[in-house]
Scaffold this motif. Structure first.
Motif, PDB file in Angstrom:
ATOM      1  N   VAL A   1       0.687  -1.174   0.156  1.00  0.00           N
ATOM      2  CA  VAL A   1      -0.027  -0.200   0.343  1.00  0.00           C
ATOM      3  C   VAL A   1       1.133   1.406   0.048  1.00  0.00           C
ATOM      4  N   LEU A   2       2.007   1.179   0.769  1.00  0.00           N
ATOM      5  CA  LEU A   2       2.623   2.121   0.748  1.00  0.00           C
ATOM      6  C   LEU A   2       3.860   2.395  -0.664  1.00  0.00           C
ATOM      7  N   SER A   3       3.841   1.692  -0.962  1.00  0.00           N
ATOM      8  CA  SER A   3       4.922   2.363  -2.418  1.00  0.00           C
ATOM      9  C   SER A   3       3.627   2.417  -3.631  1.00  0.00           C
ATOM     10  N   ASP A   4       2.359   1.708  -3.018  1.00  0.00           N
ATOM     11  CA  ASP A   4       1.698   2.245  -3.744  1.00  0.00           C
ATOM     12  C   ASP A   4       1.795   3.762  -4.096  1.00  0.00           C
ATOM     13  N   ILE A   5       1.160   4.139  -3.161  1.00  0.00           N
ATOM     14  CA  ILE A   5       0.336   5.333  -2.399  1.00  0.00           C
ATOM     15  C   ILE A   5       1.337   6.074  -3.508  1.00  0.00           C
ATOM     16  N   LEU A   6       2.872   5.898  -3.360  1.00  0.00           N
ATOM     17  CA  LEU A   6       3.884   7.029  -4.040  1.00  0.00           C
ATOM     18  C   LEU A   6       4.344   7.041  -4.812  1.00  0.00           C
ATOM     19  N   SER A   7       3.550   6.184  -5.797  1.00  0.00           N
ATOM     20  CA  SER A   7       3.546   5.881  -7.521  1.00  0.00           C
ATOM     21  C   SER A   7       2.187   6.718  -7.352  1.00  0.00           C
ATOM     22  N   LEU A   8       1.600   7.625  -6.533  1.00  0.00           N
ATOM     23  CA  LEU A   8       0.401   8.043  -6.808  1.00  0.00           C
ATOM     24  C   LEU A   8       0.909   9.980  -6.769  1.00  0.00           C
ATOM     25  N   TRP A   9       2.129   9.960  -6.212  1.00  0.00           N
ATOM     26  CA  TRP A   9       2.737  11.012  -5.341  1.00  0.00           C
ATOM     27  C   TRP A   9       3.402  11.843  -6.583  1.00  0.00           C
ATOM     28  N   ASN A  10       3.753  11.680  -8.068  1.00  0.00           N
ATOM     29  CA  ASN A  10       4.637  12.400  -8.891  1.00  0.00           C
ATOM     30  C   ASN A  10       3.309  13.398  -8.425  1.00  0.00           C
ATOM     31  N   SER A  11       4.410  14.655  -9.159  1.00  0.00           N
ATOM     32  CA  SER A  11       3.588  16.124  -9.455  1.00  0.00           C
ATOM     33  C   SER A  11       4.786  16.764 -10.478  1.00  0.00           C
ATOM     34  N   SER A  12       4.232  18.237 -10.874  1.00  0.00           N
ATOM     35  CA  SER A  12       5.288  18.844 -11.705  1.00  0.00           C
ATOM     36  C   SER A  12       6.334  19.532 -11.337  1.00  0.00           C
ATOM     37  N   PHE A  13       6.634  19.652 -10.057  1.00  0.00           N
ATOM     38  CA  PHE A  13       6.995  19.463  -9.407  1.00  0.00           C
ATOM     39  C   PHE A  13       8.606  18.686  -9.069  1.00  0.00           C
ATOM     40  N   ASP A  14       8.469  16.881  -9.913  1.00  0.00           N
ATOM     41  CA  ASP A  14       9.889  16.881  -9.510  1.00  0.00           C
ATOM     42  C   ASP A  14      10.380  17.394 -10.697  1.00  0.00           C
TER      43      ASP A  14
ATOM     44  N   ALA B   1       6.912  31.551  -9.367  1.00  0.00           N
ATOM     45  CA  ALA B   1       5.548  31.448  -9.042  1.00  0.00           C
ATOM     46  C   ALA B   1       5.189  30.457  -9.628  1.00  0.00           C
ATOM     47  N   VAL B   2       5.482  30.332 -11.052  1.00  0.00           N
ATOM     48  CA  VAL B   2       5.156  29.086 -11.629  1.00  0.00           C
ATOM     49  C   VAL B   2       4.427  28.163 -11.252  1.00  0.00           C
ATOM     50  N   ALA B   3       5.761  27.054 -10.616  1.00  0.00           N
ATOM     51  CA  ALA B   3       6.280  26.135 -10.165  1.00  0.00           C
ATOM     52  C   ALA B   3       5.609  26.103  -9.053  1.00  0.00           C
ATOM     53  N   LEU B   4       5.882  26.743  -7.902  1.00  0.00           N
ATOM     54  CA  LEU B   4       5.419  27.101  -6.703  1.00  0.00           C
ATOM     55  C   LEU B   4       3.908  26.749  -7.045  1.00  0.00           C
ATOM     56  N   SER B   5       3.351  27.775  -7.801  1.00  0.00           N
ATOM     57  CA  SER B   5       1.457  28.226  -7.481  1.00  0.00           C
ATOM     58  C   SER B   5       0.640  26.560  -8.500  1.00  0.00           C
ATOM     59  N   ARG B   6       2.106  26.435  -9.369  1.00  0.00           N
ATOM     60  CA  ARG B   6       1.556  24.586  -9.904  1.00  0.00           C
ATOM     61  C   ARG B   6       1.233  23.635  -8.546  1.00  0.00           C
ATOM     62  N   TYR B   7       2.400  23.245  -7.584  1.00  0.00           N
ATOM     63  CA  TYR B   7       2.699  22.378  -7.050  1.00  0.00           C
ATOM     64  C   TYR B   7       1.876  22.601  -6.008  1.00  0.00           C
ATOM     65  N   ILE B   8       1.333  23.608  -5.418  1.00  0.00           N
ATOM     66  CA  ILE B   8       0.085  24.534  -4.813  1.00  0.00           C
ATOM     67  C   ILE B   8      -0.985  23.577  -4.683  1.00  0.00           C
ATOM     68  N   ARG B   9      -1.367  24.054  -6.459  1.00  0.00           N
ATOM     69  CA  ARG B   9      -2.508  23.136  -6.758  1.00  0.00           C
ATOM     70  C   ARG B   9      -2.163  21.797  -6.950  1.00  0.00           C
ATOM     71  N   GLU B  10      -1.565  21.514  -7.297  1.00  0.00           N
ATOM     72  CA  GLU B  10      -1.793  19.579  -7.285  1.00  0.00           C
ATOM     73  C   GLU B  10      -1.349  19.316  -6.381  1.00  0.00           C
ATOM     74  N   LYS B  11      -0.642  19.389  -5.594  1.00  0.00           N
ATOM     75  CA  LYS B  11      -1.160  18.788  -3.877  1.00  0.00           C
ATOM     76  C   LYS B  11      -2.419  18.761  -3.707  1.00  0.00           C
ATOM     77  N   LEU B  12      -2.872  20.105  -3.540  1.00  0.00           N
ATOM     78  CA  LEU B  12      -4.250  19.900  -3.094  1.00  0.00           C
ATOM     79  C   LEU B  12      -5.367  19.626  -3.836  1.00  0.00           C
ATOM     80  N   GLU B  13      -5.055  18.761  -5.291  1.00  0.00           N
ATOM     81  CA  GLU B  13      -5.650  17.725  -6.047  1.00  0.00           C
ATOM     82  C   GLU B  13      -5.953  17.004  -5.061  1.00  0.00           C
ATOM     83  N   ILE B  14      -4.108  16.175  -5.277  1.00  0.00           N
ATOM     84  CA  ILE B  14      -4.032  15.202  -4.833  1.00  0.00           C
ATOM     85  C   ILE B  14      -4.897  14.665  -3.288  1.00  0.00           C
ATOM     86  N   SER B  15      -4.500  15.795  -1.733  1.00  0.00           N
ATOM     87  CA  SER B  15      -5.549  15.982  -1.042  1.00  0.00           C
ATOM     88  C   SER B  15      -7.042  15.471  -1.598  1.00  0.00           C
TER      89      SER B  15
END
Lengths: 215, 215
Positions: free
Chosen positions: A69-82, A91-105
DNA sequence: GTCTATATAGCGATAGAC
DNA sequence: GTCTATCGCTATATAGAC
């Protein structure tokens, strides 16, 4: 959903794959609502629609299910910030990252909850491999933020504190959804609500970095 | 530490009181590191220096110990923000609240962790009385922030989002201390580190409210 | 009030028939 | 590969001696 490959190439391979998927999906829900110790193999089996013994046939122990389950979860957590670089606009990179993290939540709150509980209890069941991966990812992201600061692209804020601030504020809406629901009289946040939170958090976090939210 | 009163006025009252305190103190540590289901009465008893049966004599069940721990925790969480009024300066009141919340995270991280896990699991073991108390506290604080906004004392931000932002960012340093430790190469945050975080968070949160950190 | 000894239940895991 | 039946263990909780 990451589904582990079958080692045997028999005609039942698809059955195996389907069962793996069903078990992982069920286990995510059970671990998120009960915690590791509170979860029972029996409940995972019921949710997956399989006898308990079959669950322990696929994953030889409860611990094995949890690790999958833990490694399955990790595979979901890739983001543009990588893939952000020092050349990007912070400004672009951070705001995209914030919105992506929120979308995952919003879309995978259970995954966030399982990880949160693992951390709260001291991360003792987290493999060294996963920990090492977290560290190297974190250090490389810190380096990019430091470069942005050196290049005068953003204010001089502690990059680690900035990252923690982003994680804390975005994950809060997954992990503490029960509290939010209690305080908002049972009303869960809908998609529009998350959009508003994203706007708010981008404005707030970027402003303290001396940045303006793009467009 | 809240210590419940003895019902009997016997000479052993102090023994009872001392044992209550020892059990609660031990239970906080065990619940924080193991979670509710992972905690055992045996371990609480060992940490408290009492036989297991005695622990179950004072609190008649594991659930009873847990509820006592939860209400004990609440008694720790009073803050200056409880008595903030619409007449106060929002910059002073908010920055004091942020620093107090952070100080509680530093000094009572276990309490924060127990509450976080309870919320993550859906707050099903939280009494309706406690929930009602949370709601009324929250609504009254929201009303004050709204008044500040109406009076032009601060920018027009969603008061609920502001509160969640403060909670998320301050509690993060208690709840996710293991993650921070992993990412900072085993180094725990010391008092000075928390001071820096407080400065950072006050600047960041207040600036998005159109406020400046006092003095 | 305190403690030992134990009842009872539910867990993870497995053996072995199919 | 699948499932039934069960083992062995550990947990909460209590009964009853002191």
């Amino acid at each position: 959903m990451l589904v582990q490959k079958s080692v045997k190439k028999n005609v039942k391979g698809s059955v195996r794959q389907a069962n793996y998927g069903k078990i992982i999906k069920a286990a995510v829900t059970v671990f998120a609502t009960k915690g590791y110790q509170g979860a029972t193999v029996q409940e995972v089996a019921e949710k997956a629609g399989l006898p308990k013994a079959n669950v322990l046939y696929y994953f030889k122990s409860k611990q094995g299910i949890y690790e999958a389950v833990l490694s399955d979860i990790l595979s979901l957590w890739n983001s543009s910030f990588d893939h952000a670089t020092a050349q990007d606009d912070p400004a672009v990179a951070l705001s995209r990252y914030i919105r992506e993290k929120l979308e995952i939540s919003r879309t995978y709150p259970e995954a966030s909850k399982i990880f949160a509980m693992e951390m709260i209890k001291g991360a003792e069941q987290l493999s060294d491999e996963i920990k090492a991966g977290m560290v190297s990812w974190f250090q490389s992201r810190i380096a990019i933020i430091q470069q942005w600061i050196q290049d005068g692209k953003m204010a001089n804020v502690d990059p680690a504190m900035l990252m923690f601030q982003i994680w804390a504020t975005t994950q809060h809406y997954a992990d503490f959804s029960a509290q939010i629901s209690i305080l908002k009289d049972g009303k869960m946040l809908n998609k529009k609500g998350f959009q508003d939170v994203g706007d708010y958090l981008c404005r707030s976090i970027l402003s303290s970095c001396g940045l303006k939210v793009p467009e």
